[in-house]
Design a protein around this motif. Structure first.
Motif, PDB file in Angstrom:
ATOM      1  N   UNK A   1       9.976   2.347  11.985  1.00  0.00           N
ATOM      2  CA  UNK A   1       9.703   1.965  10.599  1.00  0.00           C
ATOM      3  C   UNK A   1       8.473   1.061  10.472  1.00  0.00           C
ATOM      4  N   UNK A   2       8.111   0.363  11.536  1.00  0.00           N
ATOM      5  CA  UNK A   2       6.924  -0.496  11.505  1.00  0.00           C
ATOM      6  C   UNK A   2       5.647   0.327  11.310  1.00  0.00           C
ATOM      7  N   UNK A   3       5.709   1.625  11.614  1.00  0.00           N
ATOM      8  CA  UNK A   3       4.541   2.495  11.476  1.00  0.00           C
ATOM      9  C   UNK A   3       4.255   2.833  10.008  1.00  0.00           C
ATOM     10  N   UNK A   4       5.203   2.526   9.136  1.00  0.00           N
ATOM     11  CA  UNK A   4       5.036   2.822   7.715  1.00  0.00           C
ATOM     12  C   UNK A   4       3.752   2.228   7.159  1.00  0.00           C
ATOM     13  N   UNK A   5       3.471   0.972   7.472  1.00  0.00           N
ATOM     14  CA  UNK A   5       2.276   0.336   6.912  1.00  0.00           C
ATOM     15  C   UNK A   5       0.996   0.994   7.427  1.00  0.00           C
ATOM     16  N   UNK A   6       1.004   1.475   8.659  1.00  0.00           N
ATOM     17  CA  UNK A   6      -0.182   2.154   9.207  1.00  0.00           C
ATOM     18  C   UNK A   6      -0.471   3.417   8.405  1.00  0.00           C
ATOM     19  N   UNK A   7       0.560   4.219   8.163  1.00  0.00           N
ATOM     20  CA  UNK A   7       0.381   5.471   7.413  1.00  0.00           C
ATOM     21  C   UNK A   7       0.002   5.169   5.968  1.00  0.00           C
ATOM     22  N   UNK A   8       0.673   4.217   5.367  1.00  0.00           N
ATOM     23  CA  UNK A   8       0.401   3.868   3.970  1.00  0.00           C
ATOM     24  C   UNK A   8      -1.020   3.345   3.792  1.00  0.00           C
ATOM     25  N   UNK A   9      -1.439   2.430   4.639  1.00  0.00           N
ATOM     26  CA  UNK A   9      -2.796   1.885   4.540  1.00  0.00           C
ATOM     27  C   UNK A   9      -3.831   2.986   4.754  1.00  0.00           C
ATOM     28  N   UNK A  10      -3.561   3.924   5.672  1.00  0.00           N
ATOM     29  CA  UNK A  10      -4.522   5.015   5.923  1.00  0.00           C
ATOM     30  C   UNK A  10      -4.671   5.929   4.710  1.00  0.00           C
ATOM     31  N   UNK A  11      -3.674   5.975   3.849  1.00  0.00           N
ATOM     32  CA  UNK A  11      -3.741   6.818   2.650  1.00  0.00           C
ATOM     33  C   UNK A  11      -4.580   6.183   1.543  1.00  0.00           C
ATOM     34  N   UNK A  12      -4.624   4.852   1.480  1.00  0.00           N
ATOM     35  CA  UNK A  12      -5.294   4.200   0.353  1.00  0.00           C
ATOM     36  C   UNK A  12      -6.675   3.621   0.694  1.00  0.00           C
ATOM     37  N   UNK A  13      -6.971   3.426   1.977  1.00  0.00           N
ATOM     38  CA  UNK A  13      -8.320   2.982   2.354  1.00  0.00           C
ATOM     39  C   UNK A  13      -9.210   4.226   2.345  1.00  0.00           C
ATOM     40  N   UNK A  14     -10.261   4.179   1.549  1.00  0.00           N
ATOM     41  CA  UNK A  14     -11.127   5.351   1.419  1.00  0.00           C
ATOM     42  C   UNK A  14     -12.372   5.267   2.289  1.00  0.00           C
ATOM     43  N   UNK A  15     -12.708   4.043   2.718  1.00  0.00           N
ATOM     44  CA  UNK A  15     -13.909   3.885   3.540  1.00  0.00           C
ATOM     45  C   UNK A  15     -13.848   2.557   4.264  1.00  0.00           C
ATOM     46  N   UNK A  16     -14.285   2.555   5.517  1.00  0.00           N
ATOM     47  CA  UNK A  16     -14.536   1.323   6.273  1.00  0.00           C
ATOM     48  C   UNK A  16     -15.929   1.471   6.859  1.00  0.00           C
ATOM     49  N   UNK A  17     -16.864   0.682   6.354  1.00  0.00           N
ATOM     50  CA  UNK A  17     -18.263   0.837   6.774  1.00  0.00           C
ATOM     51  C   UNK A  17     -18.748   2.222   6.394  1.00  0.00           C
ATOM     52  N   UNK A  18     -19.283   2.952   7.384  1.00  0.00           N
ATOM     53  CA  UNK A  18     -19.747   4.320   7.129  1.00  0.00           C
ATOM     54  C   UNK A  18     -18.677   5.353   7.453  1.00  0.00           C
ATOM     55  N   UNK A  19     -17.505   4.898   7.903  1.00  0.00           N
ATOM     56  CA  UNK A  19     -16.411   5.803   8.257  1.00  0.00           C
ATOM     57  C   UNK A  19     -15.633   6.150   6.995  1.00  0.00           C
TER      58      UNK A  19
END
Length: 153
Positions: free
Chosen positions: A78-96
């Motif tokens: 269940x701790x992985x929930x935040x990893x998946x959730x954050x990956x869905x809403x972050x649209x860009x980090x730097x040029x990535x």
């Protein structure tokens, strides 16, 4: 002497605002901000060693919060929930711009904690404020029901 705070509905707030304007001015159109810039404390280090610190997070949808619950990795841990959730809403980090759980997994722990807090703040904005009236002086003001910034009480 006991004092109380009176909460008002959105309709009451709108009516009071119209009254304060004399009812003559039309309501201004309010735009909803859906993307928020951020700067990571340490930064994401890509495969070539480049450090990316600035990024963009968008507001979450109901789907963003529901879909990760069906992810096998989340079901196993269940701790992985935040990893998946954050990956869905972050649209860009730097040029990535291809942000997926693997990118979030590679963040430093302090950066993940920052993004988790940032997520809570932008998705609660507007939902934690209430218009109140002081029972002693009838002064109207807004209060944040969620509290202040980190470290404040």
């Amino acid at each position: 002497m006991r004092r109380s705070v009176h909460f008002r509905s959105a309709e009451q707030i709108d009516a009071a605002a119209a009254g304060a304007r004399g009812g003559a001015e039309p309501r201004q159109r309010v735009t909803l901000r859906t993307e928020f810039g951020f700067e990571l404390p340490r930064g994401y280090v890509d495969e070539s060693g480049t450090v990316h610190r600035t990024g963009v997070m968008r507001l979450a949808t109901a789907r963003d919060e529901l879909v990760p619950l069906r992810d096998d990795r989340v079901r196993e841990n269940s701790a992985y929930l935040s990893v998946v959730l954050i990956s869905r809403v972050v649209t860009r980090i730097g040029t990535v711009e291809d942000i997926h759980p693997g990118v979030i997994e590679d963040l430093f722990a302090s950066d993940l904690a920052f993004l988790q807090d940032f997520y809570r703040r932008i998705n609660a904005e507007g939902h934690t404020r209430a218009a109140v009236t002081c029972p002693s002086c009838d002064e109207e003001f807004a209060v944040n029901l969620a509290g202040g910034r980190l470290g404040e009480s």
